[in-house]
Design an enzyme around this catalytic site. Structure first.
Site, PDB file in Angstrom:
ATOM      1  N   ASP A  69      38.030  70.218  65.408  1.00  0.00           N
ATOM      2  CA  ASP A  69      37.331  70.736  64.222  1.00  0.00           C
ATOM      3  C   ASP A  69      36.043  70.108  63.907  1.00  0.00           C
ATOM      4  O   ASP A  69      35.884  68.532  64.253  1.00  0.00           O
ATOM      5  CB  ASP A  69      38.426  70.417  63.141  1.00  0.00           C
ATOM      6  CG  ASP A  69      38.001  70.810  61.948  1.00  0.00           C
ATOM      7  OD1 ASP A  69      37.653  72.147  61.697  1.00  0.00           O
ATOM      8  OD2 ASP A  69      37.830  70.149  60.909  1.00  0.00           O
TER       9      ASP A  69
ATOM     10  N   GLU B 154      34.038  73.600  67.124  1.00  0.00           N
ATOM     11  CA  GLU B 154      33.099  74.073  65.996  1.00  0.00           C
ATOM     12  C   GLU B 154      31.963  73.337  66.384  1.00  0.00           C
ATOM     13  O   GLU B 154      31.738  71.947  66.126  1.00  0.00           O
ATOM     14  CB  GLU B 154      33.640  73.748  64.525  1.00  0.00           C
ATOM     15  CG  GLU B 154      34.673  74.664  64.204  1.00  0.00           C
ATOM     16  CD  GLU B 154      35.278  74.456  62.477  1.00  0.00           C
ATOM     17  OE1 GLU B 154      35.355  75.391  61.968  1.00  0.00           O
ATOM     18  OE2 GLU B 154      35.564  73.245  62.382  1.00  0.00           O
TER      19      GLU B 154
END
Ligand code: CA
Length: 627
Positions: free
Chosen positions: A324, A353
């Site tokens: 993340d 990400e």
């Protein structure tokens, strides 16, 4: 003033094992805190309440606090009391591997007691290259919380182990359904202990889990007994074993970019400020948008992340990690972690990400973001380029993409993302952040933002349901037939939707009730044809290696394009011909071979033969192969 931790890093860092190291004869406790004046271990009989049965003083050498307790402490719980100056604070060990309810006290245990029957035979799935993976993103609770299927263990890890679970029409759901769909990996939204769901309250509660508390401990609300730390560990292993038995890998979504608590987090109680980045004026920086960011570049922050990943990969036999806000983790930490993880599992898949959630003091050159992808050879990144090109920008409901109205404007961009965004002699669009399809995750739907169905509904307000289904299938074909790593959200294969009464669709359901988030298994029957189509696309992807190339050179050598006008085109990939037609008119194609997919159906056995002239229908694809 920005605190200077360089001195601590050079004089005090420690590279051995930390935490409670259990054996039947004794338990060794090791914690690192050069800032502390005194540290004690508190031993409890229970994970919450109950009596404190011992207090053990720890001895400090170069910032490392250590003590030993004689005898077998299996099943006991513990905390540290850390004194800095006159302030004493009690905290869970950041290295704790399980805990009592709500993750307040760590647990000391014999890991052998947490292995389900058959665990020794469980092993991660083999993966030759990242582009062979087909990823299915799923929240543990969503699988089983809706009443449209007869799960016994609603919202729990254990629901993944249930057999013969069906929807009202008698169709198999749950893990059996996922296996039949043909995906290779399930990516679970965070399953490490998070903060905002109260594990002591049995009423339905929901959170995605991006509010981390304890990184090495499974979330208690997914276990059948959050009070007994052995249960959550064992039940998470049962989930993984059930998936491995079906040949499916499990990927953990890890949130090392920030913690839910800041000043009162276990990290900050252990060593104030050290584990977090600061702004120039000495405040906690907020590159996560969640109040803080972990300082992965400091020695012991880096060690923590690498130790945590290696422990989880080893202990749980995991198949991959999804990071993340990976842009907040420094490149060196990730590359060092990848090297160690590959020793544990050579097939492990790593992606994340490639962006941050706000301004960060971490230098841009050190960030694991898209434009630095070339320096992270073992990591793939989500392609927001693919996502927004195919269906339109996620931050505007009405914005259109290549398949839902902007076909001509986005044709070149579509060709580019179909080639994983690598340089290509026939593509006049310059935004190449990698030269490898193995570093690109292609998707049109994930937990964030609107579901694909909902986005199509809002961007095509006059479309009929039939139209929506047709465009959905076109988008899915682009996900599975493009170069890169295909990724879908659970339920996308039966038009997952998150309607909210009176206000359209939920953009950000991180704390919305089960009624919004859960998988509605009756829709599997209602949209059977969509499911069958997705299943066919996946089978075709597995059949033809042309759809899973592994380098930019291969893509440049073997893919070439022919214009079909108005935004439509043909991509030839070795013996596979893919026609893509988002326009309102059919397109004539001259091809010889077998048709495996058109706008209606998709299958790894040919639908029909074609010898010469054929058609790619309006708003459809056509896939023809020589054999
Ligand atoms: Ca929790």
């Amino acid at each position: 003033m920005q605190p200077n931790f360089i001195e601590y890093d050079s004089n005090y860092s420690y590279d051995g094992q930390l935490g409670a190291i259990w054996s039947p004869e004794k338990t060794i406790f090791r914690m690192w805190s050069p800032a502390a004046n005194e540290v004690r271990v508190n031993i409890y009989s229970e994970g919450t309440d109950g009596e404190r049965i011992a207090v053990l003083p720890m001895v400090c050498r170069h910032g490392l606090w250590e003590t030993e307790a004689e005898g077998d402490l299996n099943g006991k719980y513990y905390t540290y009391t850390v004194r800095i100056g006159y302030v004493e604070r009690e905290t869970i060990d950041i290295y704790a591997r399980s805990a009592g309810v709500n993750g307040v006290r760590g647990m000391i245990f014999d890991p052998a007691l947490t292995c389900p029957r058959g665990w020794e035979k469980s092993s991660p799935v083999k993966l030759k290259k990242y582009t062979d993976a087909i990823i299915y993103e799923l929240h543990v609770r969503d699988l089983s919380s809706d009443e449209s299927a007869n799960f016994k263990y609603r919202g729990k890890f254990k629901a993944f182990t249930e057999k013969n679970v069906k929807n009202a029409a008698g169709e198999p759901v749950g893990l059996e359904h996922i296996a039949a769909l043909g995906v290779t990996h399930i990516h679970l939204l965070p399953v490490a202990d998070y903060f905002t769901v109260d594990e002591s309250d049995t009423r339905p509660q929901f959170n995605w889990g991006y509010d981390p508390l304890n990184y090495n401990i499974p979330e208690g609300s997914y276990s059948t007994d959050p009070y007994d730390g052995l249960v959550r560990v064992k039940e998470f292993k049962e989930l993984i074993l059930a998936a491995h038995r079906k040949g499916i890998g499990i990927i953990m979504d890890v949130v090392y970019n920030h913690t839910y608590l800041t000043a009162d987090s276990p990290f900050n109680k252990s060593f104030p400020d050290y584990y977090y980045r600061q702004t120039h004026d000495g405040h906690f920086s907020n590159g996560s948008g969640c109040g803080n960011e972990l300082a992965s570049e400091r020695e012991m922050g880096r060690k923590y992340i690498i130790d945590s990943l290696c422990y989880l990969a080893q202990e749980y036999k995991l198949d991959g990690f999804r990071f993340d806000l990976m842009g907040l983790i420094d490149i060196d930490t990730l590359n060092m972690a990848a090297e160690k993880l590959r020793e544990i599992n050579p097939s492990i898949i790593l992606y994340g990400e490639g962006w941050t959630g706000g301004a960060s003091p971490l230098e841009e050159g050190r960030r694991a973001v898209k434009y630095n992808t070339w320096r992270l050879p073992q990591f793939a990144m989500f392609s927001d380029d693919f996502r927004d090109t195919v269906k339109g920008n996620v931050f505007s409901d009405q914005s259109m993409g290549y398949i839902n109205g902007a076909d001509q404007q986005l044709e070149w961009k579509m060709r580019s993302v179909l080639c994983a965004g690598v340089r290509h002699p026939q593509i006049h669009y310059g935004h190449n952040w990698t030269d490898s399809p193995c570093q690109v995750v292609n998707y049109v739907e994930a937990h964030d933002n609107l579901t694909f169905h909902d986005k199509l509904r809002l961007s095509m307000p006059t479309a009929s349901m039939e139209d929506i289904i047709q465009i959905d299938k076109l988008g899915a074909a682009l996900v599975f037939f493009s170069q890169g790593i295909p990724f879908i959200q659970a339920g996308q294969e039966f038009l997952r939707s998150k309607p909210v009464a009176h206000c359209g669709f939920d953009h950000n359901s991180y704390a919305s009730p089960d009624s919004v988030n859960s998988l509605k298994w009756n829709k599997l029957t209602e949209y059977r044809q969509v499911y069958e189509y997705y299943k066919g696309l996946i089978a075709i992807r597995k059949k033809f290696p042309e759809l899973r190339m592994s380098s930019g050179d291969e893509i440049r050598k073997y893919i070439n394009f022919t214009d079909l006008g108005g935004g439509a085109f043909i991509a030839r990939m070795k013996s596979v011909i893919l026609a893509v037609n988002p326009t309102w008119q059919d397109r004539e194609i001259i091809a010889t071979g077998y048709i495996y997919a058109d706008g209606e159906s998709a299958s790894d056995t040919p639908l029909r033969e074609c010898d010469g002239r054929t058609y790619c229908k309006s708003r459809s694809i056509l896939l023809v192969a020589e054999e």
